[in-house]
Scaffold this active site. Structure first.
Site, mmCIF file in Angstrom:
data_model
loop_
_atom_site.group_PDB
_atom_site.id
_atom_site.type_symbol
_atom_site.label_atom_id
_atom_site.label_comp_id
_atom_site.label_asym_id
_atom_site.label_seq_id
_atom_site.Cartn_x
_atom_site.Cartn_y
_atom_site.Cartn_z
ATOM 1 N N CYS A 1 18.563 32.484 -7.804
ATOM 2 C CA CYS A 1 18.790 32.808 -9.218
ATOM 3 C C CYS A 1 17.681 32.273 -10.132
ATOM 4 O O CYS A 1 17.232 32.962 -11.051
ATOM 5 C CB CYS A 1 20.150 32.289 -9.659
ATOM 6 S SG CYS A 1 20.489 30.605 -9.116
ATOM 7 N N ARG B 1 20.902 20.210 -12.918
ATOM 8 C CA ARG B 1 22.190 20.844 -13.226
ATOM 9 C C ARG B 1 22.674 20.325 -14.584
ATOM 10 O O ARG B 1 22.712 19.109 -14.804
ATOM 11 C CB ARG B 1 23.173 20.444 -12.121
ATOM 12 C CG ARG B 1 24.470 21.170 -12.140
ATOM 13 C CD ARG B 1 24.401 22.579 -11.635
ATOM 14 N NE ARG B 1 24.271 22.707 -10.203
ATOM 15 C CZ ARG B 1 24.092 23.888 -9.589
ATOM 16 N NH1 ARG B 1 24.014 25.015 -10.274
ATOM 17 N NH2 ARG B 1 23.985 23.946 -8.291
ATOM 18 N N HIS C 1 21.475 30.061 -16.753
ATOM 19 C CA HIS C 1 20.417 29.084 -16.485
ATOM 20 C C HIS C 1 19.333 29.201 -17.562
ATOM 21 O O HIS C 1 18.985 30.306 -17.990
ATOM 22 C CB HIS C 1 19.723 29.387 -15.152
ATOM 23 C CG HIS C 1 20.531 29.069 -13.931
ATOM 24 N ND1 HIS C 1 21.761 28.468 -13.948
ATOM 25 C CD2 HIS C 1 20.229 29.277 -12.612
ATOM 26 C CE1 HIS C 1 22.199 28.322 -12.710
ATOM 27 N NE2 HIS C 1 21.288 28.804 -11.877
#
Ligand code: A2P
Length: 342
Positions: free
Chosen positions: A134, A241, A248
């Site tokens: 991703c 994170r 994101h």
């Protein structure tokens, strides 16, 4: 398969109950993907559940070795172990597999595809096509139009990654632990290794002792080279994170072969497919995960010279993209669409 030409293919989703699986179902519906039948698979835990598709409740079945009979296209998002075991069986049964896990991404026989960047690599596929990491998709899709005209020699990125990348259970952990924090209750992390509410931490993948990079960072580095078809590009990443649900963000700095200006970058990105400029310095309005969530486009802004490069070849910018959509399900469905149209 016959690449789903004609009236529509029999399509299977493996991992249909997961965070990405749910979005795969939604993308197929919203994009009116031509299919004759949709079959949903997950673990034994989910057998008997139903999920809605085109106004009908479809049963979720336990994935078994016989699940792929008659299936022409299989979209996998159930983790590497499941892909390694079942994707070859699906291919043997005649299906083309689009795999969202990291299992086959670096296999030289397997195309690793972002349709805006390298759709031509689909032509040589042998049954399995890999959907990239991703962060790789979200960071490099906006860089491709620049790389094409003024080769990027070096790329550095720092990520701010949402819970969704670690699955539906991690999203729930973020909600639950935030509630607990606000109510003054203790919460023991179950999915992620550290307290998530009002905190951030280095990406929860293994650190390679030889390099000091975690697996997520290594994926971004290696996959960028493969997708760009440029083994020379120098890439470094720091993956973190953050307590955001599903989009994101990334701070990116890149160095081109020739001098480049922010105005030229804006001009290139204004026309770029899959990208939307959000670059309003006057209002201090730039890409945010809240705006990227639920959007197909990757938001790009804060485009400026990297003033630490006296040669004027480097640009810094900030991006945000929906991890479950362009970072996963949408990209997979776009690959399926590209297969159909050849
Ligand atoms: P289940 O919901 O039955 O556990 P996420 O990435 O959100 O954690 O989702 C993972 C997906 O992969 C879920 O749909 C999950 O099903 C599915 N899954 C996990 N392990 C297996 C397995 N061994 N076989 C089939 N599906 C699996």
């Amino acid at each position: 398969m016959s690449e789903g030409r004609g009236p529509g293919a029999v399509v299977a989703i493996v991992g249909a109950t997961g965070a990405v699986g749910i979005e795969l179902i939604r993308c197929l519906e919203e994009r009116a993907f031509p299919l004759a039948e949709l079959r949903l698979f997950a673990s034994a835990r989910s057998a008997g559940k139903t999920l809605r598709f085109r106004g009908r409740e479809l049963p979720v079945r336990e994935l078994t070795e016989d699940s792929f009979e008659g299936v022409q296209l299989a979209l996998f998002s159930a983790g590497s172990g499941t892909s390694k075991r079942f994707a070859p069986l699906a291919v043997r049964a005649g299906a083309t597999v689009i795999d969202n896990s990291s299992a086959f991404r670096l296999d030289p026989q397997v195309p690793l595809v972002v349709p805006e960047i390298n759709p031509e690599t689909l032509r040589g596929h042998r049954g399995i096509i890999a959907n990239p990491n991703c962060c790789a998709i979200i960071s490099i899709t906006p860089l491709w139009p620049i790389h094409r005209v003024n080769r990027i020699r070096r790329l550095q990125l720092a990520t701010y990654q949402a819970a969704s990348g670690a699955g539906a259970a991690a999203m729930e952990e973020l909600r639950e632990s935030t509630r607990a924090y606000l109510e003054g209750r203790t919460y023991e992390p179950r999915v992620l290794p550290h307290p998530y509410a009002f905190n951030l931490f280095s990406h929860n993948t293994r650190i390679d002792p030889a390099t000091g990079y975690n697996d997520e960072e290594t994926k971004v580095i290696q996959e960028t080279r493969k997708i760009f078809g440029d083994g020379e590009i120098r890439v470094s990443a720091t993956c973190v994170r953050v307590p955001v649900l599903r989009a994101h963000s990334m701070a990116i700095t890149f160095e081109c072969s020739q001098p480049i200006t922010p105005a030229r970058v804006r001009e290139l990105l204004r026309e770029a497919p899959g990208v939307k400029l959000v670059d309003d310095a006057e209002r201090n309005y730039f890409p945010m995960p809240k705006d990227a969530s639920g959007q197909d486009a990757i938001l790009v802004g804060r485009i400026r010279n990297d003033i630490s490069d006296p040669d004027g070849r480097s640009i810094s910018l900030f991006v945000a993209g929906d991890q479950l959509l362009k970072g996963a399900a949408l990209n997979a469905v776009q690959i399926a669409e590209a297969l159909r149209t050849g």
